[in-house]
Design an enzyme around this catalytic site. Structure first.
Site, PDB file in Angstrom:
ATOM      1  N   HIS A  19       0.444  -1.427  -0.304  1.00 36.84           N
ATOM      2  CA  HIS A  19       0.041  -0.102   0.194  1.00 36.84           C
ATOM      3  C   HIS A  19       0.576   1.573   0.017  1.00 36.84           C
ATOM      4  O   HIS A  19       0.853   1.800   0.458  1.00 36.84           O
ATOM      5  CB  HIS A  19      -0.864   0.449   1.259  1.00 36.84           C
ATOM      6  CG  HIS A  19      -1.656  -1.242   1.116  1.00 36.84           C
ATOM      7  ND1 HIS A  19      -3.120  -0.483   0.054  1.00 36.84           N
ATOM      8  CD2 HIS A  19      -2.181  -2.223   1.331  1.00 36.84           C
ATOM      9  CE1 HIS A  19      -3.569  -2.178   0.437  1.00 36.84           C
ATOM     10  NE2 HIS A  19      -3.607  -2.535   1.536  1.00 36.84           N
TER      11      HIS A  19
ATOM     12  N   ASP B 134      -0.400  -5.341   5.870  1.00 33.82           N
ATOM     13  CA  ASP B 134      -1.874  -6.153   4.686  1.00 33.82           C
ATOM     14  C   ASP B 134      -1.557  -5.845   3.622  1.00 33.82           C
ATOM     15  O   ASP B 134      -0.516  -4.929   2.736  1.00 33.82           O
ATOM     16  CB  ASP B 134      -3.219  -5.151   5.047  1.00 33.82           C
ATOM     17  CG  ASP B 134      -3.165  -3.648   4.400  1.00 33.82           C
ATOM     18  OD1 ASP B 134      -2.704  -3.205   5.033  1.00 33.82           O
ATOM     19  OD2 ASP B 134      -4.093  -3.635   4.233  1.00 33.82           O
ATOM     20  N   GLU B 135      -1.676  -7.216   3.223  1.00 33.62           N
ATOM     21  CA  GLU B 135      -2.172  -6.897   1.409  1.00 33.62           C
ATOM     22  C   GLU B 135      -0.646  -6.501   1.159  1.00 33.62           C
ATOM     23  O   GLU B 135      -0.435  -6.497   0.106  1.00 33.62           O
ATOM     24  CB  GLU B 135      -3.085  -6.447   1.098  1.00 33.62           C
ATOM     25  CG  GLU B 135      -4.863  -6.865   1.729  1.00 33.62           C
ATOM     26  CD  GLU B 135      -5.608  -6.099   1.367  1.00 33.62           C
ATOM     27  OE1 GLU B 135      -6.674  -6.424   0.540  1.00 33.62           O
ATOM     28  OE2 GLU B 135      -5.476  -4.391   0.957  1.00 33.62           O
ATOM     29  N   ALA B 136       0.445  -7.550   1.476  1.00 38.33           N
ATOM     30  CA  ALA B 136       1.700  -6.597   0.476  1.00 38.33           C
ATOM     31  C   ALA B 136       2.043  -8.298  -0.142  1.00 38.33           C
ATOM     32  O   ALA B 136       3.097  -9.607   0.328  1.00 38.33           O
ATOM     33  CB  ALA B 136       3.284  -6.724   1.738  1.00 38.33           C
ATOM     34  N   PHE B 137       1.098  -8.506  -0.939  1.00 36.96           N
ATOM     35  CA  PHE B 137       1.417  -9.656  -1.760  1.00 36.96           C
ATOM     36  C   PHE B 137       2.352  -9.890  -2.018  1.00 36.96           C
ATOM     37  O   PHE B 137       2.666 -11.093  -2.633  1.00 36.96           O
ATOM     38  CB  PHE B 137      -0.093 -10.047  -2.604  1.00 36.96           C
ATOM     39  CG  PHE B 137      -1.479  -9.773  -2.114  1.00 36.96           C
ATOM     40  CD1 PHE B 137      -1.646 -10.150  -0.691  1.00 36.96           C
ATOM     41  CD2 PHE B 137      -2.445  -9.298  -2.697  1.00 36.96           C
ATOM     42  CE1 PHE B 137      -2.742 -10.426  -0.295  1.00 36.96           C
ATOM     43  CE2 PHE B 137      -4.089  -8.862  -2.015  1.00 36.96           C
ATOM     44  CZ  PHE B 137      -4.175  -9.042  -0.889  1.00 36.96           C
TER      45      PHE B 137
END
Ligand code: TNX
Length: 598
Positions: A306, A369-372
């Site tokens: 993000h 979050d969401e550090a894919f």
């Protein structure tokens, strides 16, 4: 720094002082006995006569329009006394303990009551404040009331709020405000009987962490919007404002050592919306305004994902060292700062250092979050390093529950936003010492739509009507997590689709008070049938305060209140500016969208 908060022990009613006996009716006494009583109480016969007059007026008048139990969040203990309603008179005085923090709360109480009542309500300090026909705020150090509890006693002779802390007095003031007629929310003087229902309330929170999150990155909201949101939190005894300050679409806080983060990274937002950022002074104003309302700001710098907006400003942080163009869409999970570059850790240390210096609260939220695109081991090592940076700043880490696999850091807190009620990885991190804030996506995500036709919001975590926001128990929500590990609740408002203050309010009201009640009220008070009635009773307050709440058809809203009659209208003057939202609380429907039927 003050002592660390711990989950409260279950309230022990036996620890608490008993409510005072109801005062005998002075009108039943002889003049001689009245003289004795007056002397005993240190009051003149004239004062006693006025007290008797108040008692008689209260007994003859119609009952208070609000019942003592109508408070949201529900208090721990409520003992109504139908014979003890109190009528606030034009000459009432606010008496307060001679302590600057208590005097500040008294000033806030006066500021809440003066606009609608038009009464002067002077504040005077006293060693031992007594109501004497007015309102007394007593910072008496009642230890059993804890860090935020209060007791409120309403009798015909006045109102007394007692607490061991200024925060407790402040919460008591919010209760008092809710017990007055809804017209108290009017910004201008109105004709009204300012009557409070008699009896006693004893109240303390269930959880120490009761928060809301505002995403100012997807859409930017200026300082005055944020201050108004803080007011909304304060009404419902929330004590944390989590600001999601950075994301792919915008970086919203000035950082002196990396100036382009704000000036370049803050330029845009989702779609065509204007960007913006808080200067250091803006941020400090928000923090101070919140602190005055006993709310701690928790700043979030979302890492390592993000971070697209940061990369637009400093390409050296990007894995390919190339600054990308701005991103105005709403996808997630594609960006990250390079965990393999030392420059990245300079950036993290500088940013968190500057933020910590501006933030009196003890927590720094590092996202996570969401550090894919970051491999699991690299991600865990990154989080561990950032946790050490936070500890080095003397602060405690909060991260979204994705940081669970990283090593434990002293006092770290995970914020659960899953939708399953089950996650062995999070439960395992708790067994290693982490504590939890609960923001389950399927109950507490206030960016979810209320119903299919809600004009803004998402539905990936389901539809969240008020009942869904209310009907869950933080203590038992996540499998394998003991109740003692739960610090409280938080309602996040992501703003991909939320663009104005009215839209913020539409998503917060009436669901934010539901989450606030989960955080504050003892579980024994949990009752949807009773809650929906109490909550709907607040509609007229919100309407009078100009809050653009969602009048969802599932709640028994009272009839829209008449616009309060202005007092002393000056002939020939124009009516006041209409408020930007309708008094009926109609939703801010965007052009081309259907009104919500949910
Ligand atoms: C997931 S929840 C996100 C956010 C989005 C949100 C939209 C979380 C920690 N990450 O980036 O804004 O969903 O509902």
């Amino acid at each position: 720094m003050s002592a660390a908060p711990e989950p409260l022990d279950p309230p022990q009613l036996a620890d608490l002082p008993a409510p005072p006996e109801a005062a005998p009716a002075p009108e039943a006494e002889t003049a001689a006995r009245a003289d004795d009583a007056a002397q005993a109480a240190g009051r003149t016969a004239g004062e006693l006569a006025r007290a008797a007059e108040r008692k008689a007026a209260a007994l003859l008048a119609p009952p208070a329009p609000t019942r003592l139990g109508d408070v949201v969040p529900a208090p721990e203990r409520v003992e109504p006394d139908a014979t003890a309603d109190y009528l606030l008179a034009a000459d009432a005085v606010i008496r307060v303990s001679a302590d600057p923090a208590a005097v500040a709360v008294a000033g806030q109480l006066a500021a809440l009551l003066r606009p609608a009542t038009g009464y002067p309500l002077p504040v005077t300090d006293a060693a031992t404040p007594v109501p004497s026909g007015g309102i007394a705020l007593d910072l008496s150090g009642e230890a059993a009331l804890g860090a935020e509890g209060y007791r409120l006693d309403i009798t015909t002779d006045g109102v007394r709020i007692a607490a061991g802390t200024a925060a407790g007095l402040f919460h008591g003031v919010q209760t008092l405000r809710q017990l007055l007629p809804a017209a108290v929310e009017s910004a201008t003087p109105v004709t009204e009987r300012w009557v409070l229902p008699g009896g006693s309330i004893l109240d303390r929170p269930r959880y120490p962490h009761r928060g809301a999150m505002l995403d100012v990155a997807r859409h930017f909201f200026g300082v005055t919007d944020v201050l108004r949101v803080i007011d909304h939190l304060a009404r419902y005894k929330l004590n944390r404002l989590h600001l999601h300050l950075t994301d792919d679409q915008g970086w919203r806080i000035a950082i002196d050592s990396w100036p382009r983060l704000a000036t370049v990274g803050g330029a845009g937002a989702v779609g065509e919306a204007p960007g913006g950022y808080y200067t250091r002074a803006d941020y400090q104003r928000i923090v101070a305004y919140a602190a005055d309302r006993h709310i701690t700001v928790i700043p979030e710098i979302d890492l390592p994902g993000h971070t697209h907006a940061a990369l637009t400003a400093y390409g050296e942080l990007a894995p390919d060292r190339v600054a990308p163009p701005p991103y105005t869409g709403t996808e997630v999970g594609f960006s990250y700062v390079d965990p393999a570059s030392e420059r990245t850790y300079d950036f993290v240390a500088d940013v968190l250092g500057e933020i910590a210096a501006l933030t009196p609260g003890r927590w720094l939220h590092i996202g996570g979050d969401e550090a894919f695109k970051v491999p699991a081991e690299v991600y865990a090592a990154f989080v561990e390093r950032v946790q050490r940076i936070v500890a080095g700043l003397g602060r405690e880490v909060i991260g979204w529950h994705q940081i669970a696999p990283a090593a434990h850091a002293d006092r770290r807190i995970l914020q659960w936003w899953g939708t399953t009620g089950e996650d062995p990885v999070t439960a395992e991190a708790v067994s290693r010492g982490a504590r939890l804030i609960l923001s389950p996506g399927n109950h507490a995500y206030l960016d979810m739509k209320y119903a299919p036709a809600t004009p803004i919001g998402h539905d990936w975590a389901g539809l969240i009507d008020v009942r869904r926001a209310y009907d869950w128990d933080p203590a038992s929500h996540l499998a394998g997590v003991p109740a003692e590990a739960v610090l409280g609740v938080e309602a996040p408002l992501w703003t991909e689709s939320v663009t104005t203050l009215a839209e913020i309010e539409f998503m917060l009201f009436p669901r934010l008070p539901a989450i606030a009640e989960l955080g504050w009220s003892p579980r024994s008070t949990h009752d949807w049938g009773a809650f929906r009635e109490r909550l709907a009773g607040h509609g007229p307050r919100w309407a009078t305060a100009g809050i653009a709440y969602h009048r969802c058809p599932k709640l028994p809203w009272p009839a829209t209140p008449p616009v309060p009659a202005p007092r002393r209208p000056s002939p020939g003057t124009e009516p006041a500016e209409p408020s930007p939202v309708s008094r009926s609380g109609e939703p801010p429907v965007r052009p081309g969208t259907a009104p919500d039927r949910g």
